[in-house]
Write a protein that holds these residues in place. Structure first.
Motif, PDB file in Angstrom:
ATOM      1  N   LYS A 223      69.092 -27.151  12.991  1.00  0.00           N
ATOM      2  CA  LYS A 223      68.961 -28.389  13.623  1.00  0.00           C
ATOM      3  C   LYS A 223      69.975 -29.350  12.802  1.00  0.00           C
ATOM      4  N   LYS A 224      70.555 -30.472  13.633  1.00  0.00           N
ATOM      5  CA  LYS A 224      71.343 -31.507  13.050  1.00  0.00           C
ATOM      6  C   LYS A 224      70.781 -32.653  13.261  1.00  0.00           C
ATOM      7  N   GLU A 225      71.121 -33.570  14.256  1.00  0.00           N
ATOM      8  CA  GLU A 225      70.439 -34.940  14.365  1.00  0.00           C
ATOM      9  C   GLU A 225      68.977 -34.664  14.929  1.00  0.00           C
ATOM     10  N   ILE A 226      68.215 -35.572  14.573  1.00  0.00           N
ATOM     11  CA  ILE A 226      66.814 -35.598  15.111  1.00  0.00           C
ATOM     12  C   ILE A 226      66.843 -35.910  16.630  1.00  0.00           C
ATOM     13  N   ARG A 227      66.234 -34.869  17.389  1.00  0.00           N
ATOM     14  CA  ARG A 227      66.318 -34.712  18.814  1.00  0.00           C
ATOM     15  C   ARG A 227      65.020 -34.311  19.457  1.00  0.00           C
ATOM     16  N   LEU A 228      64.533 -34.984  20.459  1.00  0.00           N
ATOM     17  CA  LEU A 228      63.181 -34.803  21.220  1.00  0.00           C
ATOM     18  C   LEU A 228      63.686 -33.706  22.279  1.00  0.00           C
ATOM     19  N   ILE A 229      62.349 -33.055  22.764  1.00  0.00           N
ATOM     20  CA  ILE A 229      62.448 -32.193  23.811  1.00  0.00           C
ATOM     21  C   ILE A 229      61.249 -32.085  24.555  1.00  0.00           C
ATOM     22  N   CYS A 230      61.253 -31.888  25.904  1.00  0.00           N
ATOM     23  CA  CYS A 230      60.179 -31.807  26.660  1.00  0.00           C
ATOM     24  C   CYS A 230      60.395 -30.250  27.516  1.00  0.00           C
ATOM     25  N   VAL A 231      59.690 -29.258  27.883  1.00  0.00           N
ATOM     26  CA  VAL A 231      59.813 -28.106  28.447  1.00  0.00           C
ATOM     27  C   VAL A 231      58.651 -27.880  29.675  1.00  0.00           C
ATOM     28  N   GLY A 232      58.978 -27.864  30.928  1.00  0.00           N
ATOM     29  CA  GLY A 232      58.261 -27.568  32.002  1.00  0.00           C
ATOM     30  C   GLY A 232      58.581 -28.017  33.276  1.00  0.00           C
ATOM     31  N   GLY A 233      57.439 -28.153  34.042  1.00  0.00           N
ATOM     32  CA  GLY A 233      57.864 -28.760  35.278  1.00  0.00           C
ATOM     33  C   GLY A 233      58.109 -30.141  35.421  1.00  0.00           C
TER      34      GLY A 233
END
Length: 246
Positions: free
Chosen positions: A75-85
Motif C-alpha cells: 500500500k502507498k497512498e490511502i485509496r478506497l475500493i468497491c467490488v461487485g456489480g
C-alpha cells in the motif's frame, strides 16, 4: 430433480426475490424449489421468514479462502475500493461521492463499471467527480488480479441496499486481505473490522474517517473476522446439516 424423484438440497442466493417482492416470478419459483427440497441453504437470517417454508431453510454463512486472499503490504497512498456489480443496489455511486468529499482516490472493480448503459446514474456521478479525484474503473478482473488490487487499497465501501449474504463474498475477500469495510447490514449482528453505515454520503465519509483514525487495529480485526469465516469453518456447519438430513 423433483419430477425425477431425485432428492436435492437447494441454495437460495437470489436478491431479486426481495427486490421484486412476493408477487414476482422469482419469489414463486424459489418458494416451490424450497418446498420440495430436503432442506435449503440461505446465507441471510433476515430472509428466512420471508418465504412460505421457513422450516426447510438453514442459514449457512458465506465463506472465504483465507489462504488465497491474504494481506500483502503493498500500500502507498490511502485509496478506497468497491467490488461487485455496478447497479444501484450496490451503492457505488454513493462511494464515489464520499471519495470526492474525502479527497481520496477510488477504484471500482466489477463487470459493469466501464459500461454506462448498465447504470447511467453511476456513470453520470463518475463523470461529475473525476475532475476532482482519481477514479479507476477496471471492469471485470480475474481472481489473482483481484487479490493484487485489494492489497493496493485501504478501505472497501459497500453501501448495498440489499445483500443475500451477510456480508457478501466481495466484502469477505477484502476483509481477508486486511481491508476494513464501511458498509450496510441487513442481518442483526456486529462484525469486527467493519463500520456500519447508512446509504448516506455524509455517514459514509464519517465512518471512513473513524477507520483511518485507528487503521491498523481495524485492519487486524477485519482479517480476524475473515478467518472466522474461512470455508473450512463454514464446511463444518454445512456437514452438520447433511447429517441431519440423512
Amino acid at each position: 430433480l423433483r419430477d425425477r424423484c431425485i432428492p436435492y438440497i437447494f441454495t437460495m442466493h437470489d436478491a431479486f426475490v426481495k427486490i421484486h417482492g412476493k408477487n414476482s416470478h422469482f419469489y414463486m419459483t424459489n418458494n416451490e424449489t424450497i418446498k420440495n427440497s430436503l432442506f435449503s441453504l440461505i446465507p441471510s437470517e433476515d430472509m428466512i421468514d420471508f418465504f412460505l417454508y421457513p422450516e426447510k431453510l438453514r442459514r449457512l454463512h458465506h465463506g472465504v479462502d483465507t489462504n488465497f486472499f491474504y494481506p500483502n503490504e503493498n500500500k502507498k497512498e490511502i485509496r478506497l475500493i468497491c467490488v461487485g456489480g455496478g447497479d444501484d443496489r450496490k451503492g457505488f455511486h454513493l462511494a464515489v461521492r464520499a471519495a470526492k468529499k474525502l479527497g481520496l482516490p477510488i477504484t471500482i472493480v466489477g463487470p459493469d463499471s466501464i459500461h454506462a448503459v448498465y447504470n447511467k446514474t453511476f456513470y453520470d456521478i463518475v463523470e461529475e467527480c473525476k475532475e476532482h479525484i482519481d477514479i479507476n474503473l477496471t471492469g471485470n478482473v480475474e481472481k489473482n488480479e483481484l487479490r493484487n488490487i485489494l492489497n493496493e487499497h485501504h478501505i472497501m465501501i459497500h453501501p448495498a441496499s440489499l445483500e443475500t449474504g451477510q456480508p457478501c463474498l466481495a466484502v469477505l475477500e477484502a476483509m481477508a486481505c486486511g481491508l476494513p469495510v464501511v458498509g450496510t447490514m441487513q442481518d442483526k449482528f456486529s462484525l469486527k473490522g467493519f463500520e456500519l453505515c447508512t446509504r448516506n454520503v455524509a455517514d459514509i465519509v464519517n465512518k471512513v474517517k473513524i477507520i483511518l483514525g485507528d487503521y491498523d487495529e481495524y485492519s487486524k480485526k477485519a482479517r480476524e473476522f475473515a478467518r472466522e469465516r474461512d470455508w473450512e469453518n463454514i464446511f463444518d456447519e454445512l456437514e452438520k446439516y447433511y447429517y441431519e438430513a440423512r
